[in-house]
Design a protein around this motif. Structure first.
Motif, PDB file in Angstrom:
ATOM      1  N   SER A  78       7.598  -1.947   6.384  1.00  0.00           N
ATOM      2  CA  SER A  78       7.469  -0.757   5.559  1.00  0.00           C
ATOM      3  C   SER A  78       8.749  -0.506   4.782  1.00  0.00           C
ATOM      4  CB  SER A  78       7.125   0.453   6.421  1.00  0.00           C
ATOM      5  OG  SER A  78       8.207   0.771   7.269  1.00  0.00           O
ATOM      6  N   SER A  79       8.586   0.238   3.701  1.00  0.00           N
ATOM      7  CA  SER A  79       9.708   0.609   2.854  1.00  0.00           C
ATOM      8  C   SER A  79       9.486   2.038   2.395  1.00  0.00           C
ATOM      9  CB  SER A  79       9.798  -0.325   1.643  1.00  0.00           C
ATOM     10  OG  SER A  79      10.801   0.107   0.733  1.00  0.00           O
ATOM     11  N   SER A  80      10.566   2.712   2.067  1.00  0.00           N
ATOM     12  CA  SER A  80      10.432   4.048   1.508  1.00  0.00           C
ATOM     13  C   SER A  80      11.333   4.180   0.291  1.00  0.00           C
ATOM     14  CB  SER A  80      10.776   5.119   2.543  1.00  0.00           C
ATOM     15  OG  SER A  80      12.152   5.061   2.865  1.00  0.00           O
ATOM     16  N   LEU A  81      10.867   4.998  -0.630  1.00  0.00           N
ATOM     17  CA  LEU A  81      11.640   5.320  -1.843  1.00  0.00           C
ATOM     18  C   LEU A  81      11.884   6.814  -1.844  1.00  0.00           C
ATOM     19  CD1 LEU A  81      12.792   4.756  -4.733  1.00  0.00           C
ATOM     20  CD2 LEU A  81      10.458   5.096  -5.577  1.00  0.00           C
ATOM     21  N   LEU A  82      13.143   7.191  -1.875  1.00  0.00           N
ATOM     22  CA  LEU A  82      13.529   8.602  -1.918  1.00  0.00           C
ATOM     23  C   LEU A  82      14.148   8.877  -3.281  1.00  0.00           C
ATOM     24  CD1 LEU A  82      14.290  11.405  -0.661  1.00  0.00           C
ATOM     25  CD2 LEU A  82      16.426  10.326   0.086  1.00  0.00           C
TER      26      LEU A  82
ATOM     27  N   GLU B 190      13.668  19.417  -5.766  1.00  0.00           N
ATOM     28  CA  GLU B 190      13.344  18.946  -4.422  1.00  0.00           C
ATOM     29  C   GLU B 190      13.452  17.419  -4.365  1.00  0.00           C
ATOM     30  OE1 GLU B 190      10.227  22.365  -2.876  1.00  0.00           O
ATOM     31  OE2 GLU B 190       9.439  20.512  -3.725  1.00  0.00           O
ATOM     32  N   ASN B 191      13.447  16.905  -3.144  1.00  0.00           N
ATOM     33  CA  ASN B 191      13.442  15.456  -2.945  1.00  0.00           C
ATOM     34  C   ASN B 191      12.007  14.955  -2.813  1.00  0.00           C
ATOM     35  OD1 ASN B 191      16.226  15.609  -2.880  1.00  0.00           O
ATOM     36  ND2 ASN B 191      16.352  15.486  -0.640  1.00  0.00           N
ATOM     37  N   ALA B 192      11.769  13.738  -3.278  1.00  0.00           N
ATOM     38  CA  ALA B 192      10.442  13.127  -3.184  1.00  0.00           C
ATOM     39  C   ALA B 192      10.567  11.842  -2.375  1.00  0.00           C
ATOM     40  CB  ALA B 192       9.892  12.815  -4.565  1.00  0.00           C
ATOM     41  N   THR B 193       9.706  11.701  -1.391  1.00  0.00           N
ATOM     42  CA  THR B 193       9.694  10.481  -0.581  1.00  0.00           C
ATOM     43  C   THR B 193       8.318   9.849  -0.635  1.00  0.00           C
ATOM     44  OG1 THR B 193      11.350  11.358   0.958  1.00  0.00           O
ATOM     45  CG2 THR B 193      10.020   9.506   1.711  1.00  0.00           C
ATOM     46  N   MET B 194       8.276   8.569  -0.933  1.00  0.00           N
ATOM     47  CA  MET B 194       7.015   7.834  -0.918  1.00  0.00           C
ATOM     48  C   MET B 194       7.225   6.556  -0.110  1.00  0.00           C
ATOM     49  SD  MET B 194       7.107   7.318  -4.995  1.00  0.00           S
ATOM     50  CE  MET B 194       7.957   8.875  -5.191  1.00  0.00           C
ATOM     51  N   ASN B 195       6.145   6.094   0.492  1.00  0.00           N
ATOM     52  CA  ASN B 195       6.219   4.989   1.426  1.00  0.00           C
ATOM     53  C   ASN B 195       5.367   3.821   0.982  1.00  0.00           C
ATOM     54  OD1 ASN B 195       7.753   6.553   3.521  1.00  0.00           O
ATOM     55  ND2 ASN B 195       5.897   7.790   3.421  1.00  0.00           N
ATOM     56  N   CYS B 196       5.733   2.666   1.498  1.00  0.00           N
ATOM     57  CA  CYS B 196       5.016   1.440   1.173  1.00  0.00           C
ATOM     58  C   CYS B 196       4.871   0.620   2.444  1.00  0.00           C
ATOM     59  CB  CYS B 196       5.816   0.659   0.126  1.00  0.00           C
ATOM     60  SG  CYS B 196       5.251  -1.020  -0.176  1.00  0.00           S
ATOM     61  N   SER B 197       3.683   0.143   2.705  1.00  0.00           N
ATOM     62  CA  SER B 197       3.473  -0.746   3.843  1.00  0.00           C
ATOM     63  C   SER B 197       2.919  -2.068   3.343  1.00  0.00           C
ATOM     64  CB  SER B 197       2.522  -0.118   4.862  1.00  0.00           C
ATOM     65  OG  SER B 197       1.272   0.143   4.268  1.00  0.00           O
TER      66      SER B 197
ATOM     67  N   VAL C 221       1.976  -8.530  -6.925  1.00  0.00           N
ATOM     68  CA  VAL C 221       0.741  -7.772  -7.075  1.00  0.00           C
ATOM     69  C   VAL C 221       1.038  -6.329  -6.708  1.00  0.00           C
ATOM     70  CG1 VAL C 221      -0.810  -9.694  -6.691  1.00  0.00           C
ATOM     71  CG2 VAL C 221      -0.007  -8.387  -4.747  1.00  0.00           C
ATOM     72  N   PHE C 222       0.259  -5.412  -7.258  1.00  0.00           N
ATOM     73  CA  PHE C 222       0.531  -3.996  -7.116  1.00  0.00           C
ATOM     74  C   PHE C 222      -0.656  -3.268  -6.510  1.00  0.00           C
ATOM     75  CE2 PHE C 222       4.448  -3.991  -9.527  1.00  0.00           C
ATOM     76  CZ  PHE C 222       4.314  -5.103 -10.346  1.00  0.00           C
ATOM     77  N   GLY C 223      -0.350  -2.230  -5.746  1.00  0.00           N
ATOM     78  CA  GLY C 223      -1.384  -1.366  -5.198  1.00  0.00           C
ATOM     79  C   GLY C 223      -1.718  -0.268  -6.183  1.00  0.00           C
ATOM     80  N   LYS C 224      -2.280   0.815  -5.671  1.00  0.00           N
ATOM     81  CA  LYS C 224      -2.688   1.917  -6.540  1.00  0.00           C
ATOM     82  C   LYS C 224      -1.542   2.865  -6.869  1.00  0.00           C
ATOM     83  CE  LYS C 224      -7.545   1.913  -5.204  1.00  0.00           C
ATOM     84  NZ  LYS C 224      -8.678   2.708  -4.681  1.00  0.00           N
ATOM     85  N   GLY C 225      -0.461   2.759  -6.131  1.00  0.00           N
ATOM     86  CA  GLY C 225       0.711   3.558  -6.429  1.00  0.00           C
ATOM     87  C   GLY C 225       0.659   4.967  -5.889  1.00  0.00           C
ATOM     88  N   THR C 226       1.783   5.645  -6.011  1.00  0.00           N
ATOM     89  CA  THR C 226       1.896   7.063  -5.699  1.00  0.00           C
ATOM     90  C   THR C 226       2.108   7.818  -7.003  1.00  0.00           C
ATOM     91  OG1 THR C 226       2.832   6.771  -3.476  1.00  0.00           O
ATOM     92  CG2 THR C 226       3.319   8.841  -4.609  1.00  0.00           C
TER      93      THR C 226
ATOM     94  N   GLU D 246       0.859  -1.191   0.000  1.00  0.00           N
ATOM     95  CA  GLU D 246       0.000   0.000   0.000  1.00  0.00           C
ATOM     96  C   GLU D 246       0.890   1.234   0.000  1.00  0.00           C
ATOM     97  OE1 GLU D 246      -3.341  -0.256   2.604  1.00  0.00           O
ATOM     98  OE2 GLU D 246      -3.442   1.918   2.835  1.00  0.00           O
ATOM     99  N   GLU D 247       0.823   2.006  -1.074  1.00  0.00           N
ATOM    100  CA  GLU D 247       1.691   3.169  -1.206  1.00  0.00           C
ATOM    101  C   GLU D 247       1.031   4.406  -0.588  1.00  0.00           C
ATOM    102  OE1 GLU D 247       0.641   1.363  -3.792  1.00  0.00           O
ATOM    103  OE2 GLU D 247       2.395   0.426  -4.743  1.00  0.00           O
ATOM    104  N   ASP D 248       1.888   5.247  -0.061  1.00  0.00           N
ATOM    105  CA  ASP D 248       1.423   6.479   0.567  1.00  0.00           C
ATOM    106  C   ASP D 248       2.482   7.559   0.347  1.00  0.00           C
ATOM    107  OD1 ASP D 248       1.695   8.015   3.551  1.00  0.00           O
ATOM    108  OD2 ASP D 248      -0.290   7.979   2.607  1.00  0.00           O
ATOM    109  N   PRO D 249       2.107   8.787  -0.018  1.00  0.00           N
ATOM    110  CA  PRO D 249       0.743   9.249  -0.281  1.00  0.00           C
ATOM    111  C   PRO D 249       0.237   8.760  -1.631  1.00  0.00           C
ATOM    112  CG  PRO D 249       2.294  10.977  -0.829  1.00  0.00           C
ATOM    113  CD  PRO D 249       3.105   9.842  -0.260  1.00  0.00           C
ATOM    114  N   GLN D 250      -1.026   8.983  -1.888  1.00  0.00           N
ATOM    115  CA  GLN D 250      -1.581   8.605  -3.188  1.00  0.00           C
ATOM    116  C   GLN D 250      -1.082   9.545  -4.279  1.00  0.00           C
ATOM    117  OE1 GLN D 250      -5.814   8.153  -3.263  1.00  0.00           O
ATOM    118  NE2 GLN D 250      -5.852   6.719  -1.554  1.00  0.00           N
ATOM    119  N   ALA D 251      -0.852  10.798  -3.921  1.00  0.00           N
ATOM    120  CA  ALA D 251      -0.360  11.775  -4.888  1.00  0.00           C
ATOM    121  C   ALA D 251       0.607  12.715  -4.195  1.00  0.00           C
ATOM    122  CB  ALA D 251      -1.521  12.555  -5.502  1.00  0.00           C
TER     123      ALA D 251
END
Lengths: 110, 113
Positions: A71-75, A17-24, A99-104, A5-10
């Motif tokens: 959890s995991s994060s992608l920077l 700038e740096n972008a960080t997205m998370n996965c649980s 399998v994949f979630g809805k993504g960020t 489950e990725e967060d945030p959705q958008a």
């Protein structure tokens, strides 16, 4: 199979700038993969991190994995307009398909 | 070295018709997976083929069927098309092995009217 489950959705940021997205995820894994999808195209594999690794780098990408928190994060550092895409995580374990979630959805504004 | 190729790129069908989508895996890959991606959603796993047999299947009705040929290429067939089958259909290949990174084609955009 389990879905991440990725967060945030958008996420919308300025170029540079740096972008960080998370996965649980819910259950134990052997590895976790991150993919990028440009609009209307196929997914592109970015990086795979194994369960015994805590951090992995690839160019401007840095992935962390915390198995205790599941959890995991992608920077993405120094974002560029070309980084605009959807990003998906895929927890892997056992002989099950990814399998994949809805993504960020990341928008990098020039 | 060609990656994963899918054909056709776009397709328009009428409700009730049947459709066949084709996929050629990346050279050296023997496992093919198919995914359905509706607009704004993540890819949903349909099924996976290895050694010409369906090895894994997601939560899709029997209207969705497939085939893998000796050269590892694959087809996805959908019968009795519904409006809800409109989506981007993605094929992904990988070498044998658990959770190997997937290589995706650019998909077939199916529109059912």
């Amino acid at each position: 199979s389990q879905q991440g489950e990725e967060d945030p959705q958008a996420l919308s940021i300025q170029e540079g700038e740096n972008a960080t997205m998370n996965c649980s995820y819910k259950t134990s894994i052997n590895n976790l993969q991150w993919y990028r999808q440009n609009s209307g195209r196929g997914l592109v594999h970015l990086i795979l991190i194994r369960s015994n690794e805590r951090e992995k780098h690839s160019g401007r990408l840095r992935v962390t994995l915390d198995t205790s928190k599941k959890s995991s994060s992608l920077l993405i550092t120094a974002s560029r307009a070309a980084d605009t895409a959807s990003y998906f995580c895929a927890p892997g374990g056992g002989n099950t398909p990814l399998v994949f979630g809805k993504g960020t959805r990341l928008s990098v504004i020039a | 070295d060609a990656g994963v190729t899918q054909s056709p790129t776009h397709l328009i069908k009428t409700r009730g018709q049947q459709v066949t989508l084709r996929c050629s895996p990346k050279s050296g890959h023997d496992t093919v997976s198919w995914y359905q991606q509706a607009l704004g959603q993540g890819p949903q796993f349909i099924f996976q083929y290895y050694e010409e047999e369906e090895r894994q299947r997601g939560n899709f009705p029997d209207r969705f069927s497939g085939h893998q040929f000796p050269n590892y290429s694959s087809e996805l067939n959908v019968n009795a098309l519904l409006l809800g089958d409109s989506a981007l259909y993605l094929c992904a290949s990988s070498p044998t092995g658990t959770n190997s990174p997937l290589h995706f084609g650019n998909g077939t955009r199916l529109t059912v009217t």
